[in-house]
Scaffold this active site. Structure first.
Site, PDB file in Angstrom:
ATOM      1  N   TRP A   1       0.830  -1.205   0.000  1.00 16.98           N
ATOM      2  CA  TRP A   1       0.000   0.000   0.000  1.00 16.98           C
ATOM      3  C   TRP A   1       0.863   1.253   0.000  1.00 16.98           C
ATOM      4  O   TRP A   1       0.492   2.270  -0.574  1.00 16.98           O
ATOM      5  CB  TRP A   1      -0.974  -0.023   1.175  1.00 16.98           C
ATOM      6  CG  TRP A   1      -1.745  -1.307   1.221  1.00 16.98           C
ATOM      7  CD1 TRP A   1      -1.841  -2.188   2.264  1.00 16.98           C
ATOM      8  CD2 TRP A   1      -2.509  -1.894   0.157  1.00 16.98           C
ATOM      9  NE1 TRP A   1      -2.599  -3.270   1.913  1.00 16.98           N
ATOM     10  CE2 TRP A   1      -3.027  -3.118   0.624  1.00 16.98           C
ATOM     11  CE3 TRP A   1      -2.780  -1.503  -1.151  1.00 16.98           C
ATOM     12  CZ2 TRP A   1      -3.819  -3.945  -0.157  1.00 16.98           C
ATOM     13  CZ3 TRP A   1      -3.566  -2.337  -1.946  1.00 16.98           C
ATOM     14  CH2 TRP A   1      -4.075  -3.538  -1.452  1.00 16.98           C
ATOM     15  N   ASP A   2       2.022   1.201   0.631  1.00 17.26           N
ATOM     16  CA  ASP A   2       2.965   2.311   0.526  1.00 17.26           C
ATOM     17  C   ASP A   2       3.387   2.523  -0.926  1.00 17.26           C
ATOM     18  O   ASP A   2       3.458   3.653  -1.417  1.00 17.26           O
ATOM     19  CB  ASP A   2       4.216   2.032   1.368  1.00 17.26           C
ATOM     20  CG  ASP A   2       4.031   2.377   2.837  1.00 17.26           C
ATOM     21  OD1 ASP A   2       3.176   3.224   3.149  1.00 17.26           O
ATOM     22  OD2 ASP A   2       4.740   1.803   3.672  1.00 17.26           O
ATOM     23  N   VAL A   3       3.704   1.437  -1.612  1.00 17.97           N
ATOM     24  CA  VAL A   3       4.139   1.531  -2.999  1.00 17.97           C
ATOM     25  C   VAL A   3       3.022   2.103  -3.866  1.00 17.97           C
ATOM     26  O   VAL A   3       3.231   3.025  -4.666  1.00 17.97           O
ATOM     27  CB  VAL A   3       4.589   0.153  -3.512  1.00 17.97           C
ATOM     28  CG1 VAL A   3       4.876   0.201  -5.011  1.00 17.97           C
ATOM     29  CG2 VAL A   3       5.833  -0.316  -2.756  1.00 17.97           C
TER      30      VAL A   3
ATOM     31  N   GLY B   1       2.561   5.789  -3.113  1.00 16.57           N
ATOM     32  CA  GLY B   1       3.608   6.628  -3.675  1.00 16.57           C
ATOM     33  C   GLY B   1       3.403   6.883  -5.151  1.00 16.57           C
ATOM     34  O   GLY B   1       3.550   8.026  -5.626  1.00 16.57           O
TER      35      GLY B   1
END
Length: 403
Positions: A158-160, A163
């Site tokens: 989810w960070d990826v 971003g």
């Protein structure tokens, strides 16, 4: 592609730094500001032989770095001036810091009316959350592994995704400003990225409309045939047959065609249908397993490649780095780049390749404060004497890159 675009980034950890790095790899001038003592992620593991954070160097390639004392009002004033610097390609701010005080949208917009600011939060109400707290709420860990206990994925997916979404959002807002002259405050939450993706992939509709919870399948592929096998030399690989062409290639490679009518009759399925292949996956896998067990990985690779099978090996990070040509300079994605104090390092550029453009995106990360003086001069127009006074007051830090 983005040459001339000036983006200021105030960030830490994965999502926001990845958003800025995505833009930097496409040519934007991304200036990351950090506290003179280093940000929250400046020492994050893993650490290199010189003690520096390989994580930090990995997430900030292609950016310029300015180090400012963010605890003091004068330091925050410098950053605010940088964010709201004049010019049609400036006034772009990407952050996952709390949007308060001198760096709030309202205060910054008062200095530049067409400011574009992107703010990433954990939850949509602004409360704190990280990938490792959002992911359990999606339901995915309950269907990862064998289902006996939740299993968190090692990848901060989810960070990826957040971003990359930040980068798209900034470009969309910048295009809108170029057409209308209006800025915007774009907000994005990590949880919204996760739950929107779960809905897009059909997980939520399956639960709401069908009352079904997708089962935990280990390494099997839901809704089609995908199974991992062990070869004679103890290596593991996975084969996938989603499309009919992939299925027929796999059947050809493993030589099981003559047994398939019996499977179809016994289980009342059609193996030309991906749902039928999923239902009959255990029977199909039992027919294929001896083929893999009789062959080494190299021998299996030869047979699978000859038939055009979709497959991939399981390999460790060290195995991949040492043997996989996709992670080497044989792949134009990578080049050997000299990093201060680390030496040459195989470094990726942007995964995007543009026809007719020579790659110039194999870039290293800056050292903390490496570009402080040039940013103060080139963006804010400060004189050497003014910059000297900032150094004397301890408001800024400059680090010289050593070979």
């Amino acid at each position: 592609m983005l040459d001339g675009l000036l983006v200021v980034e105030g960030s830490a950890f994965v999502a926001a730094p990845l958003g800025g790095m995505t833009l930097a790899r496409l040519g934007a001038d991304v200036i990351r500001f950090d506290d003179v003592r280093g940000g929250a992620d400046h020492g994050r593991w893993p650490l290199g032989p010189d003690g520096s954070s390989l994580f930090w160097r990995g997430m900030n390639k292609g950016k310029r770095s300015i180090a400012v004392d963010l605890r003091r009002p004068e330091g925050r004033e410098l950053v605010a001036a940088l964010i709201t610097a004049p010019g049609p390609d400036a006034g772009l701010f990407l952050t996952n810091f709390p949007a308060t005080g001198a760096l709030s949208y309202e205060r910054l917009r008062a200095r530049r009316d067409d400011l574009i600011m992107l703010t990433l939060t954990g939850n949509p109400d602004g409360s704190s959350a990280v990938d490792y707290t959002v992911n359990p709420a999606t339901g995915l860990p309950l269907i990862t592994g064998d289902g006996r206990e939740p299993v968190n994925h090692a990848l901060p997916a989810w960070d990826v995704a957040a971003g990359l979404t930040l980068a798209v959002g900034l470009l969309a807002a910048e295009r809108h400003r170029a057409r209308t002259g209006r800025g915007d405050h774009v907000t994005l939450s990590l949880a919204d990225v996760a739950f929107a993706t779960m809905a897009d992939l059909g997980y939520l509709a399956q639960a709401r409309l069908l009352g079904e919870i997708r089962p935990a399948l280990g390494n099997d592929l839901y809704g089609a045939f995908g199974r991992d096998f062990t070869t004679r030399d103890g290596r593991r690989l996975i084969v996938v047959a989603i499309t009919l062409k992939q299925w027929r290639s796999l059947v050809e490679a493993t030589g099981i065609a003559e047994f398939l009518p019996t499977v179809e009759k016994a289980l009342d399925v059609r193996l030309d249908d991906e749902g039928g292949r999923f239902t009959a996956r255990d029977a199909v896998a039992a027919l294929m397993a001896p083929w893999f067990a009789r062959r080494t990985l190299a021998e299996a690779q030869a047979g699978l490649d000859a038939a055009g099978v979709c497959w991939g090996p399981y390999q460790s990070f060290t195995e991949a780095a040492a043997t996989d040509p996709r992670l080497s300079t044989a792949n134009p994605l990578f080049a050997e780049v000299e990093h201060p104090d680390l030496g040459p390092l195989t470094t990726p550029g942007s995964p995007l390749a543009f026809t007719g453009r020579e790659r110039s995106d194999h870039l290293r990360a800056p050292l903390l404060g490496e570009h402080t003086d040039e940013i103060l001069t080139g963006v804010l127009g400060l004189s050497p004497a003014e910059i000297g006074r900032l150094h004397d007051a301890g408001l800024v830090r400059a680090t010289e890159a050593r070979p």
